[in-house]
Write a protein that holds these residues in place. Structure first.
Motif, PDB file in Angstrom:
ATOM      1  N   LEU A  28       0.865  -1.129  -0.029  1.00  0.00           N
ATOM      2  CA  LEU A  28       0.039   0.061   0.047  1.00  0.00           C
ATOM      3  C   LEU A  28       0.747   1.186   0.041  1.00  0.00           C
ATOM      4  O   LEU A  28       0.562   2.182  -0.727  1.00  0.00           O
ATOM      5  CB  LEU A  28      -0.939   0.185   1.182  1.00  0.00           C
ATOM      6  CG  LEU A  28      -1.866   1.051   1.317  1.00  0.00           C
ATOM      7  CD1 LEU A  28      -2.762   1.333   0.140  1.00  0.00           C
ATOM      8  CD2 LEU A  28      -2.943   1.029   2.463  1.00  0.00           C
ATOM      9  N   SER A  29       1.925   1.187   0.645  1.00  0.00           N
ATOM     10  CA  SER A  29       2.980   2.408   0.698  1.00  0.00           C
ATOM     11  C   SER A  29       3.495   2.703  -0.655  1.00  0.00           C
ATOM     12  O   SER A  29       3.575   3.906  -1.107  1.00  0.00           O
ATOM     13  CB  SER A  29       3.871   2.170   1.997  1.00  0.00           C
ATOM     14  OG  SER A  29       3.521   2.194   3.197  1.00  0.00           O
ATOM     15  N   LEU A  30       3.952   1.652  -1.268  1.00  0.00           N
ATOM     16  CA  LEU A  30       4.498   1.743  -2.507  1.00  0.00           C
ATOM     17  C   LEU A  30       3.509   2.159  -3.560  1.00  0.00           C
ATOM     18  O   LEU A  30       3.880   3.240  -4.218  1.00  0.00           O
ATOM     19  CB  LEU A  30       5.129   0.358  -3.034  1.00  0.00           C
ATOM     20  CG  LEU A  30       6.591  -0.083  -2.200  1.00  0.00           C
ATOM     21  CD1 LEU A  30       6.838  -1.528  -2.646  1.00  0.00           C
ATOM     22  CD2 LEU A  30       7.460   0.970  -2.604  1.00  0.00           C
ATOM     23  N   ALA A  31       2.272   1.619  -3.516  1.00  0.00           N
ATOM     24  CA  ALA A  31       1.407   1.933  -4.450  1.00  0.00           C
ATOM     25  C   ALA A  31       1.038   3.518  -4.340  1.00  0.00           C
ATOM     26  O   ALA A  31       0.776   4.331  -5.401  1.00  0.00           O
ATOM     27  CB  ALA A  31       0.111   1.309  -4.251  1.00  0.00           C
ATOM     28  N   ILE A  32       0.828   4.068  -3.068  1.00  0.00           N
ATOM     29  CA  ILE A  32       0.581   5.310  -2.831  1.00  0.00           C
ATOM     30  C   ILE A  32       1.477   6.343  -3.306  1.00  0.00           C
ATOM     31  O   ILE A  32       1.430   7.405  -4.013  1.00  0.00           O
ATOM     32  CB  ILE A  32       0.171   5.604  -1.504  1.00  0.00           C
ATOM     33  CG1 ILE A  32      -1.212   4.915  -0.990  1.00  0.00           C
ATOM     34  CG2 ILE A  32       0.292   7.165  -1.149  1.00  0.00           C
ATOM     35  CD1 ILE A  32      -1.508   4.976   0.499  1.00  0.00           C
ATOM     36  N   GLN A  33       2.867   5.871  -3.190  1.00  0.00           N
ATOM     37  CA  GLN A  33       4.025   6.519  -3.528  1.00  0.00           C
ATOM     38  C   GLN A  33       4.021   6.808  -5.079  1.00  0.00           C
ATOM     39  O   GLN A  33       4.168   7.751  -5.735  1.00  0.00           O
ATOM     40  CB  GLN A  33       5.220   6.128  -3.125  1.00  0.00           C
ATOM     41  CG  GLN A  33       5.611   6.131  -1.506  1.00  0.00           C
ATOM     42  CD  GLN A  33       6.913   5.546  -0.846  1.00  0.00           C
ATOM     43  OE1 GLN A  33       7.747   5.345  -1.994  1.00  0.00           O
ATOM     44  NE2 GLN A  33       6.735   5.182   0.304  1.00  0.00           N
ATOM     45  N   ILE A  34       3.714   5.618  -5.880  1.00  0.00           N
ATOM     46  CA  ILE A  34       3.831   5.285  -7.301  1.00  0.00           C
ATOM     47  C   ILE A  34       2.671   6.318  -7.789  1.00  0.00           C
ATOM     48  O   ILE A  34       3.082   7.314  -8.738  1.00  0.00           O
ATOM     49  CB  ILE A  34       3.678   4.009  -7.746  1.00  0.00           C
ATOM     50  CG1 ILE A  34       4.883   3.089  -7.575  1.00  0.00           C
ATOM     51  CG2 ILE A  34       3.227   3.962  -9.215  1.00  0.00           C
ATOM     52  CD1 ILE A  34       4.673   1.653  -7.495  1.00  0.00           C
ATOM     53  N   GLN A  35       1.592   6.301  -7.170  1.00  0.00           N
ATOM     54  CA  GLN A  35       0.448   7.063  -7.633  1.00  0.00           C
ATOM     55  C   GLN A  35       0.808   8.834  -7.482  1.00  0.00           C
ATOM     56  O   GLN A  35       0.543   9.632  -8.265  1.00  0.00           O
ATOM     57  CB  GLN A  35      -0.937   6.781  -7.073  1.00  0.00           C
ATOM     58  CG  GLN A  35      -1.971   7.684  -7.587  1.00  0.00           C
ATOM     59  CD  GLN A  35      -3.345   7.490  -6.670  1.00  0.00           C
ATOM     60  OE1 GLN A  35      -3.213   7.186  -5.633  1.00  0.00           O
ATOM     61  NE2 GLN A  35      -4.480   7.697  -7.478  1.00  0.00           N
TER      62      GLN A  35
END
Length: 86
Positions: A28-35
């Motif tokens: 979730l942290s990576l997904a939010i950073q990518i977005q």
């Protein structure tokens, strides 16, 4: 610049498929950073290649910015205004 910003849920699912050993929190942290990075890329009109300048670079080039003798933004603006006065 991306035409469509991916939803973090879709990014999280892709990460989960590729990297199954990551925890849900890490995914979730990576997904939010990518977005977030995609949003910044679109907002700043940054090209993913060096073929085209970013929006800010294009504006500076159009205004006559020359990086060789300008150290700060103030210096660049002073040089631009001095050229117009001449």
């Amino acid at each position: 610049m991306k035409l469509e910003i991916e939803n973090y849920n879709r990014i999280a699912k892709q990460l989960k498929d590729k990297y199954s050993k990551l925890s849900d929190f890490e995914i979730l942290s990576l997904a939010i950073q990518i977005q977030r990075n995609q949003i910044l890329e679109n907002g700043l009109v940054v090209s993913s290649s060096d073929k085209h300048p970013s929006a800010l670079e294009a504006i500076a080039i159009a205004l006559g910015y020359e990086g060789s003798n300008s150290v700060t933004i103030t210096d660049a603006l002073r040089n631009i205004s001095n050229r117009e006065e001449v």
